[in-house]
Write a protein that holds these residues in place. Structure first.
Motif, PDB file in Angstrom:
ATOM      1  N   GLN A   1       0.851  -1.189   0.000  1.00 28.87           N
ATOM      2  CA  GLN A   1       0.000   0.000   0.000  1.00 28.87           C
ATOM      3  C   GLN A   1       0.884   1.236   0.000  1.00 28.87           C
ATOM      4  O   GLN A   1       2.098   1.130   0.087  1.00 28.87           O
ATOM      5  CB  GLN A   1      -0.959   0.008   1.180  1.00 28.87           C
ATOM      6  CG  GLN A   1      -0.289   0.012   2.527  1.00 28.87           C
ATOM      7  CD  GLN A   1      -1.308  -0.103   3.651  1.00 28.87           C
ATOM      8  OE1 GLN A   1      -2.436  -0.507   3.442  1.00 28.87           O
ATOM      9  NE2 GLN A   1      -0.910   0.255   4.843  1.00 28.87           N
ATOM     10  N   LYS A   2       0.277   2.400  -0.096  1.00 28.99           N
ATOM     11  CA  LYS A   2       1.036   3.646  -0.231  1.00 28.99           C
ATOM     12  C   LYS A   2       1.864   3.938   1.024  1.00 28.99           C
ATOM     13  O   LYS A   2       1.317   4.069   2.122  1.00 28.99           O
ATOM     14  CB  LYS A   2       0.092   4.810  -0.492  1.00 28.99           C
ATOM     15  CG  LYS A   2       0.811   6.106  -0.761  1.00 28.99           C
ATOM     16  CD  LYS A   2      -0.151   7.216  -1.100  1.00 28.99           C
ATOM     17  CE  LYS A   2       0.602   8.497  -1.414  1.00 28.99           C
ATOM     18  NZ  LYS A   2      -0.320   9.579  -1.764  1.00 28.99           N
ATOM     19  N   PRO A   3       3.189   4.027   0.869  1.00 28.19           N
ATOM     20  CA  PRO A   3       4.039   4.379   2.014  1.00 28.19           C
ATOM     21  C   PRO A   3       3.800   5.824   2.453  1.00 28.19           C
ATOM     22  O   PRO A   3       3.480   6.685   1.636  1.00 28.19           O
ATOM     23  CB  PRO A   3       5.464   4.214   1.465  1.00 28.19           C
ATOM     24  CG  PRO A   3       5.332   3.385   0.251  1.00 28.19           C
ATOM     25  CD  PRO A   3       3.977   3.682  -0.299  1.00 28.19           C
ATOM     26  N   TRP A   4       3.977   6.071   3.715  1.00 27.16           N
ATOM     27  CA  TRP A   4       3.802   7.410   4.278  1.00 27.16           C
ATOM     28  C   TRP A   4       4.879   7.625   5.337  1.00 27.16           C
ATOM     29  O   TRP A   4       5.544   6.689   5.752  1.00 27.16           O
ATOM     30  CB  TRP A   4       2.406   7.542   4.890  1.00 27.16           C
ATOM     31  CG  TRP A   4       2.120   6.496   5.910  1.00 27.16           C
ATOM     32  CD1 TRP A   4       1.671   5.233   5.670  1.00 27.16           C
ATOM     33  CD2 TRP A   4       2.325   6.581   7.312  1.00 27.16           C
ATOM     34  NE1 TRP A   4       1.569   4.526   6.843  1.00 27.16           N
ATOM     35  CE2 TRP A   4       1.973   5.335   7.876  1.00 27.16           C
ATOM     36  CE3 TRP A   4       2.780   7.580   8.159  1.00 27.16           C
ATOM     37  CZ2 TRP A   4       2.057   5.076   9.237  1.00 27.16           C
ATOM     38  CZ3 TRP A   4       2.852   7.321   9.511  1.00 27.16           C
ATOM     39  CH2 TRP A   4       2.489   6.084  10.037  1.00 27.16           C
ATOM     40  N   GLY A   5       5.053   8.839   5.755  1.00 29.26           N
ATOM     41  CA  GLY A   5       6.012   9.146   6.821  1.00 29.26           C
ATOM     42  C   GLY A   5       7.453   8.873   6.431  1.00 29.26           C
ATOM     43  O   GLY A   5       8.255   8.471   7.264  1.00 29.26           O
ATOM     44  N   ILE A   6       7.793   9.123   5.176  1.00 24.58           N
ATOM     45  CA  ILE A   6       9.156   8.853   4.693  1.00 24.58           C
ATOM     46  C   ILE A   6      10.067   9.998   5.098  1.00 24.58           C
ATOM     47  O   ILE A   6       9.781  11.156   4.831  1.00 24.58           O
ATOM     48  CB  ILE A   6       9.162   8.685   3.156  1.00 24.58           C
ATOM     49  CG1 ILE A   6       8.242   7.541   2.744  1.00 24.58           C
ATOM     50  CG2 ILE A   6      10.577   8.463   2.647  1.00 24.58           C
ATOM     51  CD1 ILE A   6       7.999   7.439   1.259  1.00 24.58           C
ATOM     52  N   SER A   7      11.156   9.660   5.761  1.00 24.94           N
ATOM     53  CA  SER A   7      12.155  10.679   6.103  1.00 24.94           C
ATOM     54  C   SER A   7      13.457  10.347   5.376  1.00 24.94           C
ATOM     55  O   SER A   7      13.781   9.190   5.145  1.00 24.94           O
ATOM     56  CB  SER A   7      12.367  10.772   7.611  1.00 24.94           C
ATOM     57  OG  SER A   7      12.816   9.540   8.117  1.00 24.94           O
ATOM     58  N   GLU A   8      14.178  11.380   5.031  1.00 23.75           N
ATOM     59  CA  GLU A   8      15.373  11.251   4.202  1.00 23.75           C
ATOM     60  C   GLU A   8      16.549  11.893   4.924  1.00 23.75           C
ATOM     61  O   GLU A   8      16.392  12.911   5.590  1.00 23.75           O
ATOM     62  CB  GLU A   8      15.074  11.986   2.888  1.00 23.75           C
ATOM     63  CG  GLU A   8      16.168  12.083   1.904  1.00 23.75           C
ATOM     64  CD  GLU A   8      15.728  12.876   0.673  1.00 23.75           C
ATOM     65  OE1 GLU A   8      15.893  12.342  -0.428  1.00 23.75           O
ATOM     66  OE2 GLU A   8      15.235  14.011   0.812  1.00 23.75           O
ATOM     67  N   THR A  49      10.896   8.730  -5.777  1.00 27.65           N
ATOM     68  CA  THR A  49       9.571   8.982  -6.332  1.00 27.65           C
ATOM     69  C   THR A  49       8.667   7.809  -5.949  1.00 27.65           C
ATOM     70  O   THR A  49       9.133   6.692  -5.763  1.00 27.65           O
ATOM     71  CB  THR A  49       9.602   9.119  -7.869  1.00 27.65           C
ATOM     72  OG1 THR A  49      10.192   7.948  -8.428  1.00 27.65           O
ATOM     73  CG2 THR A  49      10.384  10.344  -8.289  1.00 27.65           C
ATOM     74  N   LEU A  50       7.402   8.095  -5.872  1.00 24.72           N
ATOM     75  CA  LEU A  50       6.422   7.105  -5.452  1.00 24.72           C
ATOM     76  C   LEU A  50       5.339   6.993  -6.525  1.00 24.72           C
ATOM     77  O   LEU A  50       4.749   8.002  -6.908  1.00 24.72           O
ATOM     78  CB  LEU A  50       5.816   7.552  -4.124  1.00 24.72           C
ATOM     79  CG  LEU A  50       4.988   6.590  -3.327  1.00 24.72           C
ATOM     80  CD1 LEU A  50       5.768   5.332  -2.991  1.00 24.72           C
ATOM     81  CD2 LEU A  50       4.520   7.257  -2.048  1.00 24.72           C
ATOM     82  N   TRP A  84       2.595  -0.318  -4.726  1.00 22.94           N
ATOM     83  CA  TRP A  84       3.255   0.980  -4.775  1.00 22.94           C
ATOM     84  C   TRP A  84       4.754   0.771  -4.912  1.00 22.94           C
ATOM     85  O   TRP A  84       5.345  -0.040  -4.209  1.00 22.94           O
ATOM     86  CB  TRP A  84       2.956   1.779  -3.513  1.00 22.94           C
ATOM     87  CG  TRP A  84       1.564   2.312  -3.526  1.00 22.94           C
ATOM     88  CD1 TRP A  84       0.437   1.646  -3.160  1.00 22.94           C
ATOM     89  CD2 TRP A  84       1.153   3.596  -3.953  1.00 22.94           C
ATOM     90  NE1 TRP A  84      -0.657   2.449  -3.332  1.00 22.94           N
ATOM     91  CE2 TRP A  84      -0.249   3.651  -3.813  1.00 22.94           C
ATOM     92  CE3 TRP A  84       1.828   4.715  -4.431  1.00 22.94           C
ATOM     93  CZ2 TRP A  84      -0.982   4.788  -4.140  1.00 22.94           C
ATOM     94  CZ3 TRP A  84       1.095   5.840  -4.749  1.00 22.94           C
ATOM     95  CH2 TRP A  84      -0.296   5.875  -4.606  1.00 22.94           C
ATOM     96  N   ARG A  85       5.362   1.535  -5.832  1.00 26.19           N
ATOM     97  CA  ARG A  85       6.809   1.446  -6.045  1.00 26.19           C
ATOM     98  C   ARG A  85       7.474   2.721  -5.561  1.00 26.19           C
ATOM     99  O   ARG A  85       7.141   3.817  -6.006  1.00 26.19           O
ATOM    100  CB  ARG A  85       7.134   1.231  -7.523  1.00 26.19           C
ATOM    101  CG  ARG A  85       8.646   1.138  -7.747  1.00 26.19           C
ATOM    102  CD  ARG A  85       8.972   0.817  -9.167  1.00 26.19           C
ATOM    103  NE  ARG A  85       8.800   2.018  -9.973  1.00 26.19           N
ATOM    104  CZ  ARG A  85       9.187   2.101 -11.227  1.00 26.19           C
ATOM    105  NH1 ARG A  85       9.720   1.061 -11.835  1.00 26.19           N
ATOM    106  NH2 ARG A  85       9.000   3.209 -11.894  1.00 26.19           N
ATOM    107  N   LEU A  86       8.409   2.563  -4.645  1.00 23.04           N
ATOM    108  CA  LEU A  86       9.256   3.657  -4.187  1.00 23.04           C
ATOM    109  C   LEU A  86      10.573   3.520  -4.936  1.00 23.04           C
ATOM    110  O   LEU A  86      11.329   2.575  -4.706  1.00 23.04           O
ATOM    111  CB  LEU A  86       9.476   3.576  -2.667  1.00 23.04           C
ATOM    112  CG  LEU A  86      10.413   4.605  -2.050  1.00 23.04           C
ATOM    113  CD1 LEU A  86       9.849   5.998  -2.196  1.00 23.04           C
ATOM    114  CD2 LEU A  86      10.671   4.288  -0.605  1.00 23.04           C
TER     115      LEU A  86
END
Length: 122
Positions: free
Chosen positions: A43-50, A105-106, A113-115
């Motif tokens: 499913q759609k990833p969320w809360g991504i930190s870099e 990119t998502l 879902w591809r990150l």
């Protein structure tokens, strides 16, 4: 009798709550593609930190998955990557002996879902 009904109600509530709970975000697959990685999620990833440091590019997100590692080539030179779990989060780290830059990119594809993480030399 009342205790039995209370236990039955409690168990029924647990079952209903579990069935209404959304599925957990899970990393299903990691693929090396050219100068980057594709991470596939259910499913759609969320809360991504870099984060970026000299020779290191990292992403972190709340997800389930298993530890993995490998290597890719950037302009003919190796870049090591590793996916690890810590504190309910998955951490992707890409490390090289030279400065790295990256962007992600998502996109939704094939019901997943591809990150996509693309690396460049800094």
């Amino acid at each position: 009798m009342i205790v039995s009904l209370a236990i039955l109600g409690f168990l029924l509530g647990l079952m209903i709550g579990r069935s209404l709970q959304p599925p957990l975000l899970r990393l299903q697959q990691v693929e090396v593609e050219g100068a980057g990685l594709s991470l596939w999620f259910n499913q759609k990833p969320w809360g991504i930190s870099e984060s970026r440091e000299l020779g290191r590019y990292a992403l972190s997100l709340p997800s389930l998955g298993r530890d993995q590692q490998g290597q890719l080539l950037l302009h003919g030179r190796p870049v090591n990557w590793r996916v690890s779990k810590s504190g309910g989060r998955l951490h992707l780290q890409l490390v090289a002996a030279r400065p790295l830059a990256g962007q992600w990119t998502l996109t939704p594809l094939e019901g997943r879902w591809r990150l996509r993480v693309e690396l460049t030399q800094d």
